[in-house]
Design an enzyme around this catalytic site. Sequence first.
Site, mmCIF file in Angstrom:
data_model
loop_
_atom_site.group_PDB
_atom_site.id
_atom_site.type_symbol
_atom_site.label_atom_id
_atom_site.label_comp_id
_atom_site.label_asym_id
_atom_site.label_seq_id
_atom_site.Cartn_x
_atom_site.Cartn_y
_atom_site.Cartn_z
ATOM 1 N N HIS A 23 0.848 -1.196 0.000
ATOM 2 C CA HIS A 23 0.000 0.000 0.000
ATOM 3 C C HIS A 23 0.883 1.246 0.000
ATOM 4 O O HIS A 23 1.334 1.715 1.047
ATOM 5 C CB HIS A 23 -0.917 -0.009 1.232
ATOM 6 C CG HIS A 23 -2.021 0.995 1.160
ATOM 7 N ND1 HIS A 23 -3.357 0.652 1.235
ATOM 8 C CD2 HIS A 23 -2.008 2.345 1.017
ATOM 9 C CE1 HIS A 23 -4.102 1.740 1.152
ATOM 10 N NE2 HIS A 23 -3.301 2.789 1.030
ATOM 11 N N HIS A 25 1.188 5.008 -2.375
ATOM 12 C CA HIS A 25 0.643 5.852 -3.440
ATOM 13 C C HIS A 25 1.763 6.565 -4.182
ATOM 14 O O HIS A 25 2.599 7.231 -3.559
ATOM 15 C CB HIS A 25 -0.317 6.888 -2.859
ATOM 16 C CG HIS A 25 -1.591 6.302 -2.335
ATOM 17 N ND1 HIS A 25 -2.748 6.228 -3.086
ATOM 18 C CD2 HIS A 25 -1.903 5.750 -1.121
ATOM 19 C CE1 HIS A 25 -3.713 5.670 -2.367
ATOM 20 N NE2 HIS A 25 -3.222 5.366 -1.170
ATOM 21 N N ASP A 27 1.649 9.206 -6.070
ATOM 22 C CA ASP A 27 1.602 10.663 -5.903
ATOM 23 C C ASP A 27 1.797 11.082 -4.452
ATOM 24 O O ASP A 27 1.774 12.280 -4.145
ATOM 25 C CB ASP A 27 0.295 11.236 -6.457
ATOM 26 C CG ASP A 27 -0.944 10.604 -5.839
ATOM 27 O OD1 ASP A 27 -0.820 9.600 -5.111
ATOM 28 O OD2 ASP A 27 -2.053 11.108 -6.088
ATOM 29 N N HIS A 212 -9.903 0.721 -0.345
ATOM 30 C CA HIS A 212 -9.693 1.514 0.863
ATOM 31 C C HIS A 212 -10.951 1.414 1.725
ATOM 32 O O HIS A 212 -12.031 1.832 1.295
ATOM 33 C CB HIS A 212 -9.461 2.993 0.508
ATOM 34 C CG HIS A 212 -8.065 3.312 0.091
ATOM 35 N ND1 HIS A 212 -7.529 2.902 -1.105
ATOM 36 C CD2 HIS A 212 -7.096 4.032 0.732
ATOM 37 C CE1 HIS A 212 -6.281 3.359 -1.204
ATOM 38 N NE2 HIS A 212 -5.989 4.036 -0.101
ATOM 39 N N GLU A 215 -10.756 3.009 7.275
ATOM 40 C CA GLU A 215 -9.708 3.964 7.662
ATOM 41 C C GLU A 215 -10.353 5.117 8.423
ATOM 42 O O GLU A 215 -10.238 5.218 9.641
ATOM 43 C CB GLU A 215 -8.979 4.481 6.421
ATOM 44 C CG GLU A 215 -7.873 5.482 6.742
ATOM 45 C CD GLU A 215 -7.239 6.080 5.490
ATOM 46 O OE1 GLU A 215 -6.186 6.723 5.633
ATOM 47 O OE2 GLU A 215 -7.797 5.919 4.388
ATOM 48 N N ASP A 304 1.827 3.952 2.864
ATOM 49 C CA ASP A 304 0.751 4.803 2.373
ATOM 50 C C ASP A 304 1.319 5.939 1.520
ATOM 51 O O ASP A 304 1.340 5.846 0.304
ATOM 52 C CB ASP A 304 -0.103 5.337 3.519
ATOM 53 C CG ASP A 304 -1.497 5.760 3.051
ATOM 54 O OD1 ASP A 304 -1.845 5.485 1.884
ATOM 55 O OD2 ASP A 304 -2.246 6.352 3.845
#
EC number: 3.5.4.4
Length: 384
Positions: A23, A25, A27, A212, A215, A304
């Site tokens: 997991h 990202h 960006d 997702h 969370e 993350d």
Amino acid sequence: MTSQTLNIPTADQIRRAPKVLLHDHLDGGLRPGTIIEIARQTGYDGLPETEPDKLGIWFREAADSGSLERYLETFAHTCAVMQTREALVRVAAECAEDLAEDGVVYAEVRYAPEQHLEQGLTLEEVVEAVNQGFREGERRARESGHRIRVGALLTAMRHAARALEIAELANRYRDSGVVGFDIAGAEAGFPPTRHLDAFEYLKRENNHFTIHAGEAFGLPSIWQALQWCGADRLGHGVRIIDDIDVADDGTITLGRLAAYVRDKRIPLEMCPTSNLQTGAADSYAEHPIGLLRRLHFRATVNTDNRLMSGTSMSREFELLTETFGYTLDDMQWFTVNAMKSAFIPFDERLAMINDVIKPGYAELKSEWLFRQTAATSGSTTDLG
């Protein structure tokens, strides 16, 4: 297993240990210096800081708000400099390099193609640019003495209406670097059930997807992701703790959903530092990963967004080791969990576990035992 049997690893051992990341990202992991350089090249003048160190601090402080919505606002700047083919290739290559330097041997990195179309790229051009960057980063890593394999997860934004289109894109590139699908974005008010057509399509195509869930929103988000949508994994899933009761006498009772998640070995893509930033946990000591590890859920450790959280896989494991006293055995357990849960074929996962992960940890454990023996005998031998 106690630290008397296998010692708590040092920071250097944690860095050198083979790690698996599910997991992360794209960006959310740019180098600050890269953001500044691309912004200058493309004429983007919206950055809050123009010096790399200051910009890195700004991202961490802006993200450290306790709100998922505020956390997500920081991505406006990173996405702004990821709108050309050249920028996407560069960012993806640097991502692979940075992860490999940190000891990551396998990674699944996700991004939303629909967020990189502002300067005329097509969805296909975005995917092909990112794939090219990952292959270039893998090559550079090999030249630097590291090994890493990176697979892409194509993400659809849960507040938008392009999930089926992105799912079809993921399926089209599934043998060309894309290993699965994801949906992301603010959970509250945007349930995964809005995108059932995408999930039904992926299931018909025997493709993999994660969602997702659990969370910023609670158990209903997890239940919908699993029972309505059929997710293979849960992105975060920290709120599964709400279905676990710990009595004053220490007795632990699992609710029906928590028991289902554990019994079915549903992988939880947990991101401790990020979870603290978004308010999903109050402290590392209170993060659900500690209890979930003890209860043998299929928990995994992830980053993350490395830029926003100022983190890395090594830092996440260092913090967990400091908090829970985790040993090399615990690190290996989390790593094997992650590799078992990866979206690549079974034989390839097994080869990574048997040929890379287990030998890597065995070497580190032997090193620790050698040091212990040397310390006990009074030897001053230095392993270097």
